[in-house]
Design a protein around this motif. Structure first.
Motif, PDB file in Angstrom:
ATOM      1  N   TYR A   1     -37.750 -17.005 -25.765  1.00  0.00           N
ATOM      2  CA  TYR A   1     -36.593 -17.141 -24.857  1.00  0.00           C
ATOM      3  C   TYR A   1     -35.441 -17.820 -25.596  1.00  0.00           C
ATOM      4  O   TYR A   1     -34.299 -17.372 -25.533  1.00  0.00           O
ATOM      5  CB  TYR A   1     -37.026 -17.963 -23.639  1.00  0.00           C
ATOM      6  CG  TYR A   1     -35.931 -18.229 -22.623  1.00  0.00           C
ATOM      7  CD1 TYR A   1     -35.574 -17.271 -21.677  1.00  0.00           C
ATOM      8  CD2 TYR A   1     -35.270 -19.451 -22.602  1.00  0.00           C
ATOM      9  CE1 TYR A   1     -34.574 -17.523 -20.747  1.00  0.00           C
ATOM     10  CE2 TYR A   1     -34.277 -19.712 -21.674  1.00  0.00           C
ATOM     11  CZ  TYR A   1     -33.934 -18.743 -20.742  1.00  0.00           C
ATOM     12  OH  TYR A   1     -32.939 -19.013 -19.831  1.00  0.00           O
TER      13      TYR A   1
ATOM     14  N   GLN B   1     -30.821 -18.227 -25.738  1.00  0.00           N
ATOM     15  CA  GLN B   1     -30.077 -19.487 -25.737  1.00  0.00           C
ATOM     16  C   GLN B   1     -29.295 -19.720 -27.029  1.00  0.00           C
ATOM     17  O   GLN B   1     -29.709 -19.272 -28.103  1.00  0.00           O
ATOM     18  CB  GLN B   1     -31.044 -20.661 -25.533  1.00  0.00           C
ATOM     19  CG  GLN B   1     -31.735 -20.620 -24.183  1.00  0.00           C
ATOM     20  CD  GLN B   1     -32.751 -21.741 -24.038  1.00  0.00           C
ATOM     21  OE1 GLN B   1     -33.666 -21.860 -24.846  1.00  0.00           O
ATOM     22  NE2 GLN B   1     -32.596 -22.552 -23.020  1.00  0.00           N
TER      23      GLN B   1
ATOM     24  N   PHE C   1     -30.877 -27.637 -13.565  1.00  0.00           N
ATOM     25  CA  PHE C   1     -31.765 -26.480 -13.828  1.00  0.00           C
ATOM     26  C   PHE C   1     -32.096 -26.455 -15.330  1.00  0.00           C
ATOM     27  O   PHE C   1     -32.017 -25.410 -15.972  1.00  0.00           O
ATOM     28  CB  PHE C   1     -31.072 -25.161 -13.469  1.00  0.00           C
ATOM     29  CG  PHE C   1     -30.458 -25.087 -12.110  1.00  0.00           C
ATOM     30  CD1 PHE C   1     -31.229 -24.760 -10.990  1.00  0.00           C
ATOM     31  CD2 PHE C   1     -29.096 -25.308 -11.924  1.00  0.00           C
ATOM     32  CE1 PHE C   1     -30.645 -24.651  -9.733  1.00  0.00           C
ATOM     33  CE2 PHE C   1     -28.513 -25.202 -10.670  1.00  0.00           C
ATOM     34  CZ  PHE C   1     -29.285 -24.877  -9.575  1.00  0.00           C
TER      35      PHE C   1
ATOM     36  N   ASP D   1     -34.841 -30.736 -13.530  1.00  0.00           N
ATOM     37  CA  ASP D   1     -35.494 -29.463 -13.192  1.00  0.00           C
ATOM     38  C   ASP D   1     -36.690 -29.747 -12.293  1.00  0.00           C
ATOM     39  O   ASP D   1     -37.315 -30.804 -12.389  1.00  0.00           O
ATOM     40  CB  ASP D   1     -35.961 -28.724 -14.460  1.00  0.00           C
ATOM     41  CG  ASP D   1     -36.189 -27.244 -14.223  1.00  0.00           C
ATOM     42  OD1 ASP D   1     -35.339 -26.432 -14.641  1.00  0.00           O
ATOM     43  OD2 ASP D   1     -37.213 -26.889 -13.589  1.00  0.00           O
ATOM     44  N   LEU D   2     -36.997 -28.773 -11.446  1.00  0.00           N
ATOM     45  CA  LEU D   2     -38.134 -28.914 -10.532  1.00  0.00           C
ATOM     46  C   LEU D   2     -39.475 -28.693 -11.223  1.00  0.00           C
ATOM     47  O   LEU D   2     -40.509 -29.158 -10.743  1.00  0.00           O
ATOM     48  CB  LEU D   2     -38.017 -27.857  -9.427  1.00  0.00           C
ATOM     49  CG  LEU D   2     -37.116 -28.130  -8.236  1.00  0.00           C
ATOM     50  CD1 LEU D   2     -37.112 -26.902  -7.320  1.00  0.00           C
ATOM     51  CD2 LEU D   2     -37.591 -29.362  -7.473  1.00  0.00           C
TER      52      LEU D   2
ATOM     53  N   ASP E   1     -36.827 -33.069 -10.652  1.00  0.00           N
ATOM     54  CA  ASP E   1     -36.126 -33.340  -9.400  1.00  0.00           C
ATOM     55  C   ASP E   1     -35.389 -32.091  -8.943  1.00  0.00           C
ATOM     56  O   ASP E   1     -35.229 -31.123  -9.692  1.00  0.00           O
ATOM     57  CB  ASP E   1     -35.113 -34.474  -9.629  1.00  0.00           C
ATOM     58  CG  ASP E   1     -34.945 -35.365  -8.412  1.00  0.00           C
ATOM     59  OD1 ASP E   1     -35.089 -34.848  -7.280  1.00  0.00           O
ATOM     60  OD2 ASP E   1     -34.667 -36.561  -8.592  1.00  0.00           O
ATOM     61  N   ASN E   2     -34.910 -32.151  -7.698  1.00  0.00           N
ATOM     62  CA  ASN E   2     -34.129 -31.065  -7.119  1.00  0.00           C
ATOM     63  C   ASN E   2     -32.652 -31.325  -7.408  1.00  0.00           C
ATOM     64  O   ASN E   2     -32.184 -32.460  -7.215  1.00  0.00           O
ATOM     65  CB  ASN E   2     -34.378 -31.042  -5.603  1.00  0.00           C
ATOM     66  CG  ASN E   2     -33.926 -29.752  -4.981  1.00  0.00           C
ATOM     67  OD1 ASN E   2     -32.872 -29.205  -5.320  1.00  0.00           O
ATOM     68  ND2 ASN E   2     -34.732 -29.250  -4.067  1.00  0.00           N
ATOM     69  N   VAL E   3     -31.923 -30.307  -7.837  1.00  0.00           N
ATOM     70  CA  VAL E   3     -30.492 -30.504  -8.133  1.00  0.00           C
ATOM     71  C   VAL E   3     -29.690 -30.815  -6.865  1.00  0.00           C
ATOM     72  O   VAL E   3     -28.529 -31.193  -6.958  1.00  0.00           O
ATOM     73  CB  VAL E   3     -29.875 -29.284  -8.856  1.00  0.00           C
ATOM     74  CG1 VAL E   3     -30.541 -29.047 -10.196  1.00  0.00           C
ATOM     75  CG2 VAL E   3     -29.932 -28.026  -7.987  1.00  0.00           C
TER      76      VAL E   3
ATOM     77  N   ASN F   1     -27.151 -20.303 -17.770  1.00  0.00           N
ATOM     78  CA  ASN F   1     -27.993 -19.117 -17.636  1.00  0.00           C
ATOM     79  C   ASN F   1     -28.164 -18.724 -16.173  1.00  0.00           C
ATOM     80  O   ASN F   1     -29.238 -18.320 -15.753  1.00  0.00           O
ATOM     81  CB  ASN F   1     -29.315 -19.278 -18.381  1.00  0.00           C
ATOM     82  CG  ASN F   1     -29.131 -18.945 -19.847  1.00  0.00           C
ATOM     83  OD1 ASN F   1     -28.420 -17.998 -20.180  1.00  0.00           O
ATOM     84  ND2 ASN F   1     -29.720 -19.741 -20.723  1.00  0.00           N
TER      85      ASN F   1
ATOM     86  N   SER G   1     -28.433 -20.114 -13.446  1.00  0.00           N
ATOM     87  CA  SER G   1     -29.511 -20.708 -12.653  1.00  0.00           C
ATOM     88  C   SER G   1     -29.102 -20.932 -11.200  1.00  0.00           C
ATOM     89  O   SER G   1     -29.945 -20.852 -10.297  1.00  0.00           O
ATOM     90  CB  SER G   1     -29.903 -22.050 -13.255  1.00  0.00           C
ATOM     91  OG  SER G   1     -30.295 -21.899 -14.586  1.00  0.00           O
TER      92      SER G   1
ATOM     93  N   TYR H   1     -36.399 -13.296 -12.172  1.00  0.00           N
ATOM     94  CA  TYR H   1     -35.374 -14.000 -11.398  1.00  0.00           C
ATOM     95  C   TYR H   1     -35.033 -13.190 -10.153  1.00  0.00           C
ATOM     96  O   TYR H   1     -34.918 -11.971 -10.210  1.00  0.00           O
ATOM     97  CB  TYR H   1     -34.103 -14.182 -12.244  1.00  0.00           C
ATOM     98  CG  TYR H   1     -34.385 -14.815 -13.585  1.00  0.00           C
ATOM     99  CD1 TYR H   1     -34.637 -16.181 -13.693  1.00  0.00           C
ATOM    100  CD2 TYR H   1     -34.440 -14.037 -14.750  1.00  0.00           C
ATOM    101  CE1 TYR H   1     -34.935 -16.763 -14.920  1.00  0.00           C
ATOM    102  CE2 TYR H   1     -34.732 -14.611 -15.975  1.00  0.00           C
ATOM    103  CZ  TYR H   1     -34.977 -15.972 -16.059  1.00  0.00           C
ATOM    104  OH  TYR H   1     -35.276 -16.539 -17.267  1.00  0.00           O
TER     105      TYR H   1
HETATM  106  C1  LIG Z   1     -33.072 -19.498 -15.236  1.00  0.00           C
HETATM  107  S1  LIG Z   1     -34.008 -20.945 -15.579  1.00  0.00           S
HETATM  108  C2  LIG Z   1     -32.816 -21.663 -16.648  1.00  0.00           C
HETATM  109  C3  LIG Z   1     -33.272 -22.747 -17.524  1.00  0.00           C
HETATM  110  C4  LIG Z   1     -32.210 -23.301 -18.465  1.00  0.00           C
HETATM  111  N1  LIG Z   1     -31.057 -23.793 -17.743  1.00  0.00           N
HETATM  112  C5  LIG Z   1     -31.744 -22.277 -19.464  1.00  0.00           C
HETATM  113  O1  LIG Z   1     -30.557 -22.122 -19.657  1.00  0.00           O
HETATM  114  O2  LIG Z   1     -32.517 -21.634 -20.091  1.00  0.00           O
HETATM  115  C6  LIG Z   1     -33.822 -21.799 -14.031  1.00  0.00           C
HETATM  116  C7  LIG Z   1     -34.503 -23.155 -13.924  1.00  0.00           C
HETATM  117  O3  LIG Z   1     -34.086 -23.745 -12.683  1.00  0.00           O
HETATM  118  C8  LIG Z   1     -35.162 -24.493 -12.140  1.00  0.00           C
HETATM  119  N2  LIG Z   1     -34.867 -24.691 -10.704  1.00  0.00           N
HETATM  120  C9  LIG Z   1     -34.820 -23.766  -9.720  1.00  0.00           C
HETATM  121  N3  LIG Z   1     -34.431 -24.320  -8.561  1.00  0.00           N
HETATM  122  C10 LIG Z   1     -34.192 -25.640  -8.808  1.00  0.00           C
HETATM  123  C11 LIG Z   1     -33.754 -26.741  -8.017  1.00  0.00           C
HETATM  124  N4  LIG Z   1     -33.448 -26.587  -6.717  1.00  0.00           N
HETATM  125  N5  LIG Z   1     -33.636 -27.948  -8.603  1.00  0.00           N
HETATM  126  C12 LIG Z   1     -33.939 -28.114  -9.916  1.00  0.00           C
HETATM  127  N6  LIG Z   1     -34.349 -27.105 -10.722  1.00  0.00           N
HETATM  128  C13 LIG Z   1     -34.482 -25.887 -10.187  1.00  0.00           C
HETATM  129  C14 LIG Z   1     -36.382 -23.668 -12.483  1.00  0.00           C
HETATM  130  O4  LIG Z   1     -37.546 -24.476 -12.486  1.00  0.00           O
HETATM  131  C15 LIG Z   1     -36.020 -23.133 -13.878  1.00  0.00           C
HETATM  132  O5  LIG Z   1     -36.523 -23.969 -14.891  1.00  0.00           O
END
Ligand SMILES: C[S@@+](CC[C@H](N)C(=O)[O-])C[C@H]1O[C@@H](n2cnc3c(N)ncnc32)[C@H](O)[C@@H]1O
Length: 270
Positions: free
Chosen positions: A20, A25, A53, A76-77, A106-108, A123, A125, A211
């Motif tokens: 990945y 990235q 995220f 990140d969760l 944690d939750n964003v 990305n 997210s 996704y």
């Molecule tokens: C598309 S991946 C992107 C990861 C990283 N930002 C990147 O650029 O590669 C999305 C990430 O968001 C996290 N995620 C999804 N919902 C979330 C939330 N409400 N709070 C925190 N993280 C979350 C997922 O666990 C996952 O790791």
């Protein structure tokens, strides 16, 4: 005894986060762009960044390399990518850099996240929030956890190609990367995507990452940022090479170009 061919070395185990990173990235490029956007808008250097995220928090790990004043927080969760970052990216930092990276599961949407000069969501997210109210509350949470003068930077993508099922393949050294759009629903604007990989000489590994997103448009995202309270929003649109492809240079613009597939950034100013 027959003299057969020497056994070939066994291939390393498939490491999905490594593939990945190699295919998707470019955190070293991203952090320079983020820093420069902040400097352009604020006329001073940023210090702290929160990577929402964050997954493997590769942006955090590059941010702290920009200088002693740079500190980063990842959120990140999911424990799995966080653990990967802790075991694969953190060890590559020196002691001072490591001290300036903190990551939390944690939750964003949590209102008690660390206060920073920059919040970024990369990305695409944030496309996970399909409901307007939830996306607005996310933007509102970013605003209220930004320090005075802070910026929110999110990426976004679109184009006519994103309105139908399709698949792109990019060949890398030793492997191929596939970006598949499985579906697009014009009523909800929801779309599903998958990343597949194929190492040379092996069969394709299906759906390594998947996704389920809403395809938000740039004006929708800007409107929601404004409604959440951001003072100003800016779009950074990519320049074009003579051959008509993206040149990797993003500048502020109030107009874009019709393309089959584009990526852009939106910045909200607190
Ligand atoms: C598309 S991946 C992107 C990861 C990283 N930002 C990147 O650029 O590669 C999305 C990430 O968001 C996290 N995620 C999804 N919902 C979330 C939330 N409400 N709070 C925190 N993280 C979350 C997922 O666990 C996952 O790791």
């Amino acid at each position: 005894m027959s003299r057969g061919r020497a056994p070939t070395a066994a291939k390393a185990e498939f490491d999905k986060y490594d593939y990945y990173r190699r295919a998707v990235q470019a955190p070293d490029v991203d952090v320079r762009f983020i820093r420069d956007a902040y400097k352009e808008l604020r006329r001073r250097e940023p210090g702290s960044l929160r990577e929402d995220f964050c997954g493997t928090f590769s942006i955090c790990c590059e941010w702290v390399k920009l200088g002693q004043r740079y500190e980063a927080y990842g959120v990140d969760l999911d424990a799995e990518p966080i653990f990967y970052g802790l075991t694969h990216y953190m060890p590559g930092l020196d002691g001072s850099q490591r001290e300036r990276v903190r990551v939390q599961r944690d939750n964003v949407l949590n209102p008690d996240l660390p206060r920073t000069d920059v919040v970024c969501a990369m990305n695409f997210s944030h496309y996970i929030f399909k409901d307007r109210g939830v996306m607005k509350s996310y933007f509102h949470n970013c605003l209220s956890t930004l320090k005075p003068g802070g910026i929110l930077l999110v990426d976004c993508f679109g184009g006519s190609q994103c309105q139908e099922a399709n698949e792109d393949v990019i060949a890398h050294k030793g492997f191929k990367y596939y970006w598949e759009q499985e579906s697009f629903d014009p009523v909800s604007a929801n779309a599903t995507f998958h990343i597949h990989f194929k190492r040379d000489g092996e069969k394709r590994r299906e759906k390594v990452f998947s996704y389920d997103w809403r395809m938000w448009t740039i004006p929708e995202l800007r409107e929601m940022m404004a409604e959440a309270g951001f003072r100003k929003t800016h779009v950074y649109w990519e320049g074009t090479t003579r051959a008509g492809t993206g040149n990797g240079v993003f500048n502020r613009s109030e107009t874009g170009e019709e393309c089959q597939a584009w990526v852009a950034y939106i910045v909200g100013e607190k």
